[in-house]
Write an enzyme that holds these catalytic residues in place. Structure first.
Site, PDB file in Angstrom:
ATOM      1  N   HIS A   1     -56.623 -21.988 -43.501  1.00 22.24           N
ATOM      2  CA  HIS A   1     -57.818 -21.976 -42.656  1.00 22.24           C
ATOM      3  C   HIS A   1     -58.997 -22.637 -43.351  1.00 22.24           C
ATOM      4  O   HIS A   1     -59.761 -23.377 -42.741  1.00 22.24           O
ATOM      5  CB  HIS A   1     -58.181 -20.537 -42.256  1.00 22.24           C
ATOM      6  CG  HIS A   1     -57.550 -20.121 -40.971  1.00 22.24           C
ATOM      7  ND1 HIS A   1     -56.227 -19.783 -40.874  1.00 22.24           N
ATOM      8  CD2 HIS A   1     -58.056 -20.030 -39.703  1.00 22.24           C
ATOM      9  CE1 HIS A   1     -55.947 -19.489 -39.613  1.00 22.24           C
ATOM     10  NE2 HIS A   1     -57.032 -19.632 -38.888  1.00 22.24           N
TER      11      HIS A   1
ATOM     12  N   LYS B   1     -53.176  -9.518 -36.584  1.00 20.39           N
ATOM     13  CA  LYS B   1     -53.323  -8.072 -36.413  1.00 20.39           C
ATOM     14  C   LYS B   1     -54.752  -7.651 -36.712  1.00 20.39           C
ATOM     15  O   LYS B   1     -55.407  -8.226 -37.578  1.00 20.39           O
ATOM     16  CB  LYS B   1     -52.333  -7.310 -37.302  1.00 20.39           C
ATOM     17  CG  LYS B   1     -52.607  -7.392 -38.799  1.00 20.39           C
ATOM     18  CD  LYS B   1     -51.646  -6.505 -39.572  1.00 20.39           C
ATOM     19  CE  LYS B   1     -51.802  -6.639 -41.074  1.00 20.39           C
ATOM     20  NZ  LYS B   1     -52.815  -5.749 -41.653  1.00 20.39           N
TER      21      LYS B   1
END
Lengths: 277, 183
Positions: free
Chosen positions: B42, B111
């Site tokens: 990322h 999550k």
């Protein structure tokens, strides 16, 4: 005096690393099964998935979770044992072999440079000298989703039991979904800062749902579990009745001026495996 | 008595209508192509977007739209194409996610809860699906093809292309503001 070869310790650590990552203990499976029956909606779906996942992992002898953790190794060494070779080197050799030969994820890096050590060493070794002529070791691979959410509080004596309960609740609520609930919550009260932390971590090894023999600790366990499960955070934070599978509390004498409380969060994959030599 | 959720099959890429029709709380079985990216990938993607005016370079292999799975697998054992591969905590990607949504990511899989700025960036254009943390083997079972796409030097954190079939997920936040974590 009994002689134990370092190589035997390394082999036991290797095997325990693989077993702990791949086969969830029976008490954890029983607690998940019970929770699955009680839940509904997304929480039930999560728990059914976890039970199916645990069965797949056990059958294939592959890790239930890709985060195979940092290897925390507890050794209770009988004082009548003589080890031929280095205990610490044997534990690390066992972790290295277990993580390589078991195709487990190597998640250990240097703290500041973030360089991977390549074989998941070093282990975190907690050594206790005990009576007798045997050596018992437990490998508890600790994932950092839950470890990151753990806390130490240095409360004042005036904050008392209610302060302890608030600290537990605050930790569990701020962990939310990140600690992969339903969690096991290990709580160490008293001693010093590091004493409380180690006491908390040791509570994660207790059989789930078996109350503490200390009535004061057992009372806190019941009260904390009921408050935690009333939060509704639920399995994986998606809502439900089961936010914790168990709360395990232990206390140790402390200083007149202090009330240390350590809360070690453990995800639902409460993994550990033991070997006795 | 308690009830179980019924899983609805969905196939990527989603049409705008399908994307809008999925609601927080829906259970889905996802089929299609997803790309793994976690912390280190990322950071690199974000730096690339900043340099290129918010777009990925045209030669870059991420299609638009695309699905991103926050995951770093365990190594594959002999006979496997991938090791256990459950989700990691999404919140650590929050700083980068709005830019990635702008650049075309419309399905995010991970999550735990997302930040307000991620939820705002999702409005009308993206879905956030929760995978069950710790269900590494169950997720791996639905991964049928694996291809290295970028940053192989990042090891488990590299970007991989997965073709997945019937991956069991729960819509945690939808494109219309529904959010299971906000109760």
């Amino acid at each position: 005096m009994r002689i134990i070869q370092a190589a035997a310790i390394a082999q036991a650590v290797r095997d325990a690393c693989i077993e702990a990552c791949c086969a969830l203990p029976a008490d954890v499976l029983a607690a998940l099964t019970q929770a699955e029956a009680a839940e509904e909606g997304p929480g039930k779906a999560v728990l059914s998935q976890l039970l199916e996942n645990a069965a797949l992992a056990r059958a294939a002898c592959r890790p239930c979770c890709q985060d195979t953790g940092m290897a925390v190794v507890f050794v209770d060494l009988g004082q009548d044992v003589q080890i031929v070779g280095s205990l610490e080197a044997a534990v690390n050799a066992g972790v290295s072999a277990g993580y390589r030969e078991g195709y487990l994820r190597k998640s250990v890096v240097s703290a500041l440079g973030r360089k991977n050590t390549g074989d998941n060493t070093p282990a975190v070794l907690h050594l206790r000298l005990v009576e007798g002529d045997s050596l018992e070791l437990t490998v508890a691979p600790k994932g950092f989703g839950s470890e990151n959410m753990s806390r130490v509080y240095m409360l004042t004596p005036a904050q008392g039991e209610e302060g302890v309960l608030r600290a537990i609740l605050e930790t569990v609520v701020s962990a939310g979904a990140c600690a992969c609930p339903p969690c096991v919550v290990g709580v160490g009260i008293g001693s010093t800062m590091e004493g409380a932390a180690l006491l908390a971590k040791r509570q994660l090894l207790r059989p789930l749902g078996q109350p503490s023999p200390d009535p004061e600790a057992a009372r806190l366990e019941r009260e904390a579990l009921s408050r935690i499960n009333a939060t509704g955070i639920g399995p994986m934070g998606l809502g439900g009745k089961t936010t914790a599978l168990a709360v395990h509390v232990a206390q140790s004498p402390t200083h007149i001026a202090g009330l240390p409380v350590a809360i070690n969060m453990q995800c639902h994959a409460c993994r550990h495996a033991t070997r006795r030599l | 008595m308690s009830f179980a959720l019924e899983y609805k099959p969905i196939t990527l890429p989603l049409s705008p209508g399908e994307l809008e029709s999925l609601q927080a709380g829906d259970a889905v079985l996802l089929t299609g192509v997803v790309y793994t990216a976690r912390d280190a990938a990322h950071k690199r993607l974000f730096e690339m977007l900043e340099k290129n005016g918010g777009q990925l370079p045209p030669e870059w292999p991420l299609p638009q739209p695309c699905a991103i799975y926050y995951a770093g697998p365990s190594p594959a054992a002999p006979g496997e194409i991938i090791g256990p591969c459950g989700p990691t905590t999404s919140a650590r990607m929050d700083a980068y996610t709005p830019a990635l949504i702008q650049a075309g990511a419309n399905v995010l899989i991970g999550k735990g809860p997302r930040s307000a700025s991620v939820l705002a960036a999702m409005a009308g254009r993206a879905l956030y699906l929760a995978a069950t943390g710790g269900a590494g083997m169950l997720m791996a079972r639905s991964i049928k093809k694996v291809e290295m796409v970028a940053f192989p030097e990042l090891g488990t954190e590299a970007i991989r292309r997965f073709y997945v079939e019937d991956m069991p997920l729960i819509v945690a936040a939808d494109s219309r503001g529904g959010n299971l974590y906000a109760r």
